[in-house]
Enzyme design. Sequence first.
Site, short mmCIF file in Angstrom:
data_model
loop_
_atom_site.label_atom_id
_atom_site.label_comp_id
_atom_site.label_asym_id
_atom_site.label_seq_id
_atom_site.Cartn_x
_atom_site.Cartn_y
_atom_site.Cartn_z
N TRP A 304 0.81 -1.22 0.00
CA TRP A 304 0.00 0.00 0.00
C TRP A 304 0.84 1.26 0.00
O TRP A 304 1.82 1.37 0.76
CB TRP A 304 -0.88 0.01 1.25
CG TRP A 304 -1.60 1.30 1.47
CD1 TRP A 304 -1.16 2.36 2.22
CD2 TRP A 304 -2.87 1.68 0.95
NE1 TRP A 304 -2.10 3.37 2.19
CE2 TRP A 304 -3.16 2.97 1.42
CE3 TRP A 304 -3.81 1.04 0.13
CZ2 TRP A 304 -4.35 3.64 1.10
CZ3 TRP A 304 -4.97 1.71 -0.19
CH2 TRP A 304 -5.23 2.99 0.29
N ASN A 306 0.04 5.62 0.19
CA ASN A 306 -0.81 6.79 0.00
C ASN A 306 0.05 8.05 0.01
O ASN A 306 0.98 8.13 -0.81
CB ASN A 306 -2.07 6.81 0.87
CG ASN A 306 -1.90 6.79 2.36
OD1 ASN A 306 -1.33 5.87 2.91
ND2 ASN A 306 -2.42 7.77 3.05
N ASP A 307 -0.19 9.01 0.87
CA ASP A 307 0.38 10.34 0.71
C ASP A 307 1.91 10.36 0.52
O ASP A 307 2.61 9.65 1.23
CB ASP A 307 0.12 11.19 1.95
CG ASP A 307 -1.29 11.07 2.47
OD1 ASP A 307 -2.16 10.55 1.76
OD2 ASP A 307 -1.52 11.49 3.61
N ARG A 434 -3.86 16.51 12.60
CA ARG A 434 -2.77 15.75 11.97
C ARG A 434 -2.20 16.46 10.75
O ARG A 434 -2.81 17.37 10.20
CB ARG A 434 -3.27 14.37 11.55
CG ARG A 434 -4.39 14.40 10.51
CD ARG A 434 -4.79 13.00 10.08
NE ARG A 434 -5.98 13.02 9.28
CZ ARG A 434 -7.22 13.03 9.78
NH1 ARG A 434 -7.41 13.03 11.09
NH2 ARG A 434 -8.26 13.06 8.97
N ASP A 435 -1.06 15.96 10.32
CA ASP A 435 -0.34 16.33 9.10
C ASP A 435 0.39 17.66 9.31
O ASP A 435 -0.18 18.60 9.87
CB ASP A 435 -1.28 16.40 7.89
CG ASP A 435 -2.10 15.11 7.74
OD1 ASP A 435 -1.65 14.07 8.25
OD2 ASP A 435 -3.19 15.17 7.15
N GLU A 489 -6.98 18.00 5.60
CA GLU A 489 -5.80 17.17 5.76
C GLU A 489 -4.65 17.77 4.96
O GLU A 489 -4.86 18.50 3.98
CB GLU A 489 -6.09 15.76 5.25
CG GLU A 489 -7.23 15.07 5.96
CD GLU A 489 -7.40 13.62 5.50
OE1 GLU A 489 -7.16 12.73 6.30
OE2 GLU A 489 -7.78 13.40 4.34
N TRP A 563 -6.48 -5.99 -3.54
CA TRP A 563 -5.88 -7.12 -2.81
C TRP A 563 -5.24 -8.10 -3.80
O TRP A 563 -4.11 -8.55 -3.65
CB TRP A 563 -6.94 -7.82 -1.96
CG TRP A 563 -6.33 -8.94 -1.20
CD1 TRP A 563 -6.26 -10.25 -1.58
CD2 TRP A 563 -5.65 -8.84 0.06
NE1 TRP A 563 -5.60 -10.96 -0.63
CE2 TRP A 563 -5.20 -10.14 0.39
CE3 TRP A 563 -5.38 -7.78 0.93
CZ2 TRP A 563 -4.49 -10.40 1.56
CZ3 TRP A 563 -4.67 -8.05 2.10
CH2 TRP A 563 -4.24 -9.35 2.40
#
Length: 756
Positions: A304, A306-307, A434-435, A489, A563
């Site tokens: 996986w 993401n950011d 967050r972030d 975010e 998956w």
Amino acid sequence: MTDTSIRVGLLVDGDPTAEQRAAEAWIGARDGAAVEVVSFEALAAGQALAPPASPEPGDADGSRSLGESYPGAGVGDGAGRFDVLWWHRDRPLGGANPLADAAPAVEAFLAAGGGLCLSLYAFAAVDALSVESVPPDRVGDDALGEPTGVLWRSLHADHPALDALDGLRHPLRRRGTVPGVRYERVLPRAGEPLASTVRGDTAVPEEVTVVSWPAGDGAVLGVGAPVLFAEPPTDGHTEHDPRLDAARDRLFAGCLRSLASPEAVPSRPESADDMRRLRERVDEAGEDGPGGRPAYHLTAPANWLNDPNGLIRWNGRYHVFYQYNPGGPYHNSIHWGHAVSDDLVTWRDEPVALAPSPDGPDRDGCWSGCAVDDDGTATLLYTGGAGRDQLPCLATTDDPGLRSWEKYEGNPVIEAPPADLGVLETDAWRAEFRDHNVWREDGTWYHLVGTGLSDGGGAALLYTADDLREWTYEGPLLTGGPDAGAVWECPELLDLGDRRLFHVSDYENVVYFLGTLEDGELVVDSEGLLDHGDFYAPQSLDDGDRTLTWGWLPEARDVADQWDAGWSGALSLPRVIELGDDGGLRQRPAEEVTDLRTEQIADHRDVRLDAGDRRRLDAAGATIEIDAEIALDDAEAVELSVFETPDRAEHTPIRYERDGTLTVDRAPSSGDSESFTDPQSMSVPPYDEPLSLRVFVDRSVVEIYANGRHCLTSRVYPTREDAVDVSAVAEGGRASLTRLTAWRLDGLMEPSQNSP
Ligand code: DQQ
């Protein structure tokens, strides 16, 4: 298992249960298998592992049954008596861990090449061995409502457990109350997850039930899935399903078999070489045609992504970190992955840079953050997640390659969000907080944190500091108000010269604001979207010459498809973000991207498009760049299709209409019903005519730059190998392709022979 010669020592602590007796009978009935019962006392006393004098193991007479205790023969050569020790415990451990006392004997057995299987509640005891420090965090009973079993990782589809089974989903039990032991919020620190959970038709990737560890010359396997051998009590209306027993037999026999040949046991990838091999395994599994993993957009080696995080140029090299789950292609226990490049064109996978610390404020995940140069020390600020808290944490390194990081012992560096602000509380988080975007200006450190306010809307909170460890809250840089997304975010403020560009990700879009900074607040003159498609949580670096921005390109297909693919998520091309002469936003791919071109495949000039007369352009490919200029003349619309099959059963139209709307129509993109079909549009105002397009086609990515200003990135999943054609057509009148040039583009990962 019907054909394996394997000698199993069945570990028992206390009186055997009916389930343990059934397990003994099961293994004893396998062709070629021999089983002896071994008590933990005998094991701890070092008595149980020596080879028997006679008869030879494997002889029918060599087996004993539960209830008879094995007399032991003194410590022998350690590896002689059993191939596998198996502890199958269906009762909770209740605080006891018999493995702890036996650990020296078991570790000697493993060192000599033995295999250890820990099933059901025994899996929860793995941290008594030196192979693992983080035990499963979910230990309890499950009342089954539907067939439940393993969801095997495609990366490990060649594991012996699947030898006699088809596919990755294998229900094992359908009713009763069963032990459920697994990793849910955390991952093992050292073990390699092999399988998660399937419940009915639903994939549950975040419930990890099978894990392997190489250990000495041997191996350990933990199995928390419902592998049970005693008949479940009848509930009066559910028929017993022998197919589940058959799946259990094949799967678990393969698990035991894998322990008898520990050289084949998967280990957790750690080194840069491991990461390269991981990438190659995913590549070998297929997906190198249309619809597959992008070749020249950055991806994680597997699993996986993401950011983008911690983007920094350090010692002349570009470092891209990213949100990464090593457990599989799903978002859960988040680490920081890492890739490095000298030139933005050739990248190398690096080892995982940050992992949750079992007892730290980041024990459930190292979420998004940034990197800064603190007077020569590379420093990360990121969000640590623990329980319902998310708070900023700091890590530093003196490693010139930025591979290993030391977490600040005073973490978190902000103890709580501002008390009186009314920061939004949700089911998941005590405060959405967050972030991190940190920069230095006039000798002061500035720090933005993303949040939401309970009385409405996302916000970015500004802190200041003299050093990076003690922060003072100054107030909101900007709040979105009730019409903004609930949480902002990944806020980022960029200095583009005359004006600042501030962007946030509001769960759906990346909204940008242009304006000026006045007394710690942003005074906004204009706003828009950085990209109108599958693009989220971007982050930037200033490399001295320019601002380079990468965004996360999330998948647009369902969890099950991700998956099966074994990977999820890509990053956009690096984009140069700047202001035009008119003060508006400009976006273009970094110049270096042109170095990925390997071959020019088309160079058309002044192609006339008549209404309805589709022209196939000799620009075919799944990894290409198209640079085109289109004049609508008197047409109502022009459509440029990519990923097109010769029969047009699959194609992805990029449609430009007279009102200035540019749309990627995903309805005909794919024969896969699990990929998203919603159209994605943006406005490219008519004043920009003629339309100038750069389109980057990369297997499952279409990244579009229109007039050097507007971006739209779509994820699409053509299924056919021949979905590579490009065509154009005008509608309602004539149009012209004043120019269309196309190139084939190369991959960007460093070839393996160059890896250190
Ligand atoms: N992803 C991170 C968060 C951030 C979100 C978690 C945005 O820190 O808010 O992986 O995609």
